[in-house]
Design a protein around this motif. Structure first.
Motif, PDB file in Angstrom:
ATOM      1  N   THR A   1       9.360  10.006   1.353  1.00 26.96           N
ATOM      2  CA  THR A   1       8.417  10.113   0.243  1.00 26.96           C
ATOM      3  C   THR A   1       9.086  10.158  -1.126  1.00 26.96           C
ATOM      4  O   THR A   1       8.412  10.283  -2.134  1.00 26.96           O
ATOM      5  CB  THR A   1       7.551  11.381   0.394  1.00 26.96           C
ATOM      6  N   PHE A   2      10.407  10.068  -1.172  1.00 26.66           N
ATOM      7  CA  PHE A   2      11.085  10.222  -2.457  1.00 26.66           C
ATOM      8  C   PHE A   2      11.661   8.913  -2.985  1.00 26.66           C
ATOM      9  O   PHE A   2      12.256   8.880  -4.051  1.00 26.66           O
ATOM     10  CB  PHE A   2      12.216  11.251  -2.327  1.00 26.66           C
ATOM     11  N   SER A   3      11.498   7.815  -2.253  1.00 17.49           N
ATOM     12  CA  SER A   3      12.079   6.548  -2.692  1.00 17.49           C
ATOM     13  C   SER A   3      11.188   5.391  -2.282  1.00 17.49           C
ATOM     14  O   SER A   3      10.508   5.445  -1.251  1.00 17.49           O
ATOM     15  CB  SER A   3      13.469   6.371  -2.075  1.00 17.49           C
ATOM     16  N   LEU A   4      11.215   4.314  -3.080  1.00 17.82           N
ATOM     17  CA  LEU A   4      10.421   3.134  -2.748  1.00 17.82           C
ATOM     18  C   LEU A   4      10.943   2.448  -1.485  1.00 17.82           C
ATOM     19  O   LEU A   4      10.208   1.729  -0.822  1.00 17.82           O
ATOM     20  CB  LEU A   4      10.440   2.149  -3.923  1.00 17.82           C
ATOM     21  N   HIS A   5      12.233   2.653  -1.178  1.00 15.04           N
ATOM     22  CA  HIS A   5      12.764   2.100   0.068  1.00 15.04           C
ATOM     23  C   HIS A   5      11.966   2.626   1.262  1.00 15.04           C
ATOM     24  O   HIS A   5      11.788   1.934   2.267  1.00 15.04           O
ATOM     25  CB  HIS A   5      14.232   2.489   0.250  1.00 15.04           C
ATOM     26  N   GLY A   6      11.526   3.882   1.146  1.00 13.99           N
ATOM     27  CA  GLY A   6      10.801   4.513   2.243  1.00 13.99           C
ATOM     28  C   GLY A   6       9.517   3.778   2.576  1.00 13.99           C
ATOM     29  O   GLY A   6       9.131   3.699   3.749  1.00 13.99           O
ATOM     30  N   ALA A   7       8.839   3.225   1.558  1.00 13.72           N
ATOM     31  CA  ALA A   7       7.584   2.501   1.810  1.00 13.72           C
ATOM     32  C   ALA A   7       7.839   1.274   2.672  1.00 13.72           C
ATOM     33  O   ALA A   7       7.067   0.968   3.583  1.00 13.72           O
ATOM     34  CB  ALA A   7       6.943   2.103   0.490  1.00 13.72           C
TER      35      ALA A   7
ATOM     36  N   GLY B   1       2.538  13.942  -6.639  1.00 13.86           N
ATOM     37  CA  GLY B   1       2.231  15.139  -5.864  1.00 13.86           C
ATOM     38  C   GLY B   1       0.771  15.309  -5.516  1.00 13.86           C
ATOM     39  O   GLY B   1       0.333  16.411  -5.188  1.00 13.86           O
ATOM     40  N   GLN B   2      -0.018  14.205  -5.561  1.00 10.94           N
ATOM     41  CA  GLN B   2      -1.439  14.275  -5.228  1.00 10.94           C
ATOM     42  C   GLN B   2      -1.672  13.678  -3.843  1.00 10.94           C
ATOM     43  O   GLN B   2      -1.279  12.532  -3.590  1.00 10.94           O
ATOM     44  CB  GLN B   2      -2.265  13.486  -6.257  1.00 10.94           C
ATOM     45  N   ALA B   3      -2.303  14.423  -2.962  1.00 14.89           N
ATOM     46  CA  ALA B   3      -2.537  13.931  -1.603  1.00 14.89           C
ATOM     47  C   ALA B   3      -3.746  13.013  -1.571  1.00 14.89           C
ATOM     48  O   ALA B   3      -4.667  13.142  -2.385  1.00 14.89           O
ATOM     49  CB  ALA B   3      -2.746  15.112  -0.664  1.00 14.89           C
ATOM     50  N   SER B   4      -3.737  12.079  -0.631  1.00 15.58           N
ATOM     51  CA  SER B   4      -4.899  11.192  -0.472  1.00 15.58           C
ATOM     52  C   SER B   4      -4.983  10.690   0.958  1.00 15.58           C
ATOM     53  O   SER B   4      -3.997  10.207   1.511  1.00 15.58           O
ATOM     54  CB  SER B   4      -4.802   9.997  -1.424  1.00 15.58           C
TER      55      SER B   4
ATOM     56  N   VAL C   1       0.847  -1.206   0.000  1.00 13.61           N
ATOM     57  CA  VAL C   1       0.000   0.000   0.000  1.00 13.61           C
ATOM     58  C   VAL C   1       0.882   1.255   0.000  1.00 13.61           C
ATOM     59  O   VAL C   1       0.565   2.252  -0.663  1.00 13.61           O
ATOM     60  CB  VAL C   1      -0.949   0.001   1.221  1.00 13.61           C
ATOM     61  N   GLY C   2       2.009   1.201   0.746  1.00  9.63           N
ATOM     62  CA  GLY C   2       2.908   2.357   0.774  1.00  9.63           C
ATOM     63  C   GLY C   2       3.468   2.679  -0.607  1.00  9.63           C
ATOM     64  O   GLY C   2       3.541   3.852  -0.991  1.00  9.63           O
ATOM     65  N   VAL C   3       3.825   1.636  -1.363  1.00 13.65           N
ATOM     66  CA  VAL C   3       4.318   1.866  -2.729  1.00 13.65           C
ATOM     67  C   VAL C   3       3.211   2.500  -3.590  1.00 13.65           C
ATOM     68  O   VAL C   3       3.459   3.436  -4.367  1.00 13.65           O
ATOM     69  CB  VAL C   3       4.803   0.540  -3.356  1.00 13.65           C
ATOM     70  N   ALA C   4       1.982   1.982  -3.423  1.00 13.36           N
ATOM     71  CA  ALA C   4       0.854   2.551  -4.174  1.00 13.36           C
ATOM     72  C   ALA C   4       0.661   4.029  -3.833  1.00 13.36           C
ATOM     73  O   ALA C   4       0.443   4.866  -4.721  1.00 13.36           O
ATOM     74  CB  ALA C   4      -0.417   1.770  -3.857  1.00 13.36           C
ATOM     75  N   LEU C   5       0.765   4.345  -2.551  1.00 17.71           N
ATOM     76  CA  LEU C   5       0.576   5.737  -2.127  1.00 17.71           C
ATOM     77  C   LEU C   5       1.736   6.618  -2.589  1.00 17.71           C
ATOM     78  O   LEU C   5       1.548   7.803  -2.886  1.00 17.71           O
ATOM     79  CB  LEU C   5       0.446   5.776  -0.600  1.00 17.71           C
ATOM     80  N   LEU C   6       2.919   6.032  -2.674  1.00 15.13           N
ATOM     81  CA  LEU C   6       4.068   6.802  -3.172  1.00 15.13           C
ATOM     82  C   LEU C   6       3.866   7.207  -4.627  1.00 15.13           C
ATOM     83  O   LEU C   6       4.265   8.301  -5.037  1.00 15.13           O
ATOM     84  CB  LEU C   6       5.346   5.975  -3.042  1.00 15.13           C
ATOM     85  N   ILE C   7       3.281   6.304  -5.426  1.00 13.23           N
ATOM     86  CA  ILE C   7       3.029   6.640  -6.840  1.00 13.23           C
ATOM     87  C   ILE C   7       2.158   7.885  -6.926  1.00 13.23           C
ATOM     88  O   ILE C   7       2.409   8.790  -7.730  1.00 13.23           O
ATOM     89  CB  ILE C   7       2.368   5.451  -7.557  1.00 13.23           C
TER      90      ILE C   7
ATOM     91  N   ILE D   1      -4.667   7.225   7.713  1.00 10.29           N
ATOM     92  CA  ILE D   1      -3.588   8.018   8.329  1.00 10.29           C
ATOM     93  C   ILE D   1      -2.349   7.147   8.545  1.00 10.29           C
ATOM     94  O   ILE D   1      -1.213   7.600   8.350  1.00 10.29           O
ATOM     95  CB  ILE D   1      -4.081   8.631   9.656  1.00 10.29           C
ATOM     96  N   GLU D   2      -2.562   5.890   8.930  1.00 12.19           N
ATOM     97  CA  GLU D   2      -1.413   4.992   9.104  1.00 12.19           C
ATOM     98  C   GLU D   2      -0.654   4.822   7.785  1.00 12.19           C
ATOM     99  O   GLU D   2       0.577   4.763   7.772  1.00 12.19           O
ATOM    100  CB  GLU D   2      -1.886   3.633   9.619  1.00 12.19           C
ATOM    101  N   PHE D   3      -1.386   4.746   6.671  1.00  7.08           N
ATOM    102  CA  PHE D   3      -0.718   4.606   5.370  1.00  7.08           C
ATOM    103  C   PHE D   3       0.098   5.862   5.042  1.00  7.08           C
ATOM    104  O   PHE D   3       1.195   5.781   4.478  1.00  7.08           O
ATOM    105  CB  PHE D   3      -1.739   4.341   4.262  1.00  7.08           C
ATOM    106  N   ILE D   4      -0.456   7.033   5.396  1.00  5.39           N
ATOM    107  CA  ILE D   4       0.293   8.275   5.177  1.00  5.39           C
ATOM    108  C   ILE D   4       1.551   8.293   6.039  1.00  5.39           C
ATOM    109  O   ILE D   4       2.638   8.708   5.608  1.00  5.39           O
ATOM    110  CB  ILE D   4      -0.600   9.497   5.497  1.00  5.39           C
ATOM    111  N   ILE D   5       1.407   7.795   7.290  1.00  2.53           N
ATOM    112  CA  ILE D   5       2.571   7.742   8.182  1.00  2.53           C
ATOM    113  C   ILE D   5       3.654   6.839   7.596  1.00  2.53           C
ATOM    114  O   ILE D   5       4.847   7.119   7.724  1.00  2.53           O
ATOM    115  CB  ILE D   5       2.133   7.251   9.576  1.00  2.53           C
TER     116      ILE D   5
END
Length: 383
Positions: free
Chosen positions: A267-273, A68-71, A56-62, A256-260
């Motif tokens: 937020t700039f790399s897939l490693h972050g997810a 640059g779209q918030a969700s 889900v984190g990777v999906a949200l990163l896309i 909110i947990e997914f945003i966290i």
């Protein structure tokens, strides 16, 4: 320190910039493959949740990190994927079919959400996605003929190639790991394609992207659809892991947990997810530890420094009462987000890059290397 000399345009978009990446990721994959035979069942269960949250984190990163779209509505997309799996499973639809169906349906709904969001930005887009999440939650609660309403739905173990795969078995972990790896590799390829470069151009400057011929509306909708589809896939795994789903499991707090996940991971790399998913999944056992063991430890420290038995028991009871306060988890989440935004905006992966670069350049490392840079142009400052 390794110096990379680029002699071809293809060097900029290689999946692995040099052989060191192949070795390190190969070792990591080997460790993950033997993990079910080494770790306890509890840690394996947590690892499965890390895979699902990271997907889900990777999906949200896309959507957020690269377009640059918030969700704040991704819990709703997760719910749609989960309920699609549970509903089709009642009619004995095979796992591969309802897994794909969940992704396609969620992607189509994501595209529908993306159209009205075209004219919204920033906080207004966040409000729109929150509204969408509330609508989905209400539909799940009231469409009883399909969703069973607030009574929820049971989800049977998935069947793969005629074999029933238990939610606690190593096979289910491998399925979740495979979905995560395929999602990451697919996203890396997406970002190297013209579509991915259009996403990044829109994130950096819509005006500049539009002037370069990028169809901003089309790519925003694409980003919503792709992000929602991947979240739908994760929703199927989420439903199988929990074996029971109900509307109150897909609330705003889950979004909110997914945003966290991406804020803390980076937020700039897939490693972050992946790093953010590890953090968010492991914080619950940490809070349980605080709740169960910390009062006793604090009382022991107080007794060491001369507190009497009655005073130590009083301190222990007050610490236990504080650890059991309602809303403590939400407060800790809030404090963590504020601290990361203020002191480590690049997230855990950004901190790792700083540490790595420090040792690579020692003693020539400069703190200003990672100084924040403004990424907008003058014409967009007042938008």
């Amino acid at each position: 320190m390794r110096f990379l000399f680029k002699t071809d345009y293809e060097d900029d978009i290689r999946l692995f910039p040099h052989s060191g990446y192949v070795v390190s990721y190969g070792l990591l994959l080997a460790v993950l493959l033997i993990a079910p035979y080494v770790l306890s069942s509890y840690l394996m269960s947590q690892l499965v949740f890390v895979c699902i949250y990271a997907t889900v984190g990777v999906a949200l990163l896309i959507l957020t990190g690269f377009t640059g779209q918030a969700s704040l509505g991704h819990a709703a997309f997760l719910a749609i994927g989960a309920y699609t799996a549970a509903y089709l499973q009642k009619y004995n639809v095979p796992f591969p079919v309802y897994f794909l169906a969940a992704g396609v349906l969620t992607g189509c709904i994501g595209a529908l959400v993306g159209f009205p969001a075209l004219r919204l930005q920033g906080i207004y887009l966040v409000i729109a996605t929150i509204s969408f999440a509330f609508i989905v939650e209400e539909i799940l609660a009231r469409w009883e003929s399909v969703t069973n309403g607030n009574e929820g739905m049971r989800v049977k173990a998935l069947t793969l190639l005629g074999v029933t795969v238990s939610r606690d078995s190593p096979t289910f972990y491998f399925v979740c790991l495979a979905v995560l790896v395929l999602t990451i590799v697919g996203t890396l390829n997406l970002l190297r394609s013209p579509t991915g470069r259009a996403f990044v151009a829109i994130r950096d400057s819509e005006t500049a992207a539009r002037s370069m011929g990028v169809n901003v509306a089309l790519y925003k909708v694409k980003s919503f659809a792709i992000s929602a589809a991947i979240t739908g896939f994760a929703g199927v795994l989420f439903a199988h892991k929990l074996s029971f789903i109900s509307p109150e499991m897909f609330t705003l707090q889950l979004s909110i947990e997914f945003i966290i996940v991406i804020l803390i991971g980076g937020t700039f790399s897939l490693h972050g997810a992946v790093l953010g998913a590890i953090f968010i999944v492991m914080i619950d056992p940490f809070l349980t530890y605080l709740k169960d063991d910390m009062p006793g430890i604090i009382a022991g420290i107080a007794a060491t420094f001369g507190a009497g038995t009655a005073a130590a028991e009083n301190i222990q009871s007050k610490a236990a009462a504080f650890a059991s306060l309602n809303g403590l988890k939400g407060a800790i989440y809030g404090i963590i987000i504020v601290l990361f935004v203020l002191f480590e905006p690049l997230g855990l992966y950004g901190r790792w890059l700083k540490i790595k670069l420090f040792f690579q350049l020692f003693p020539l490392y400069k703190r200003s290397t990672f100084k924040r840079q403004k990424i907008y142009v003058k014409s967009e400052r007042n938008r």
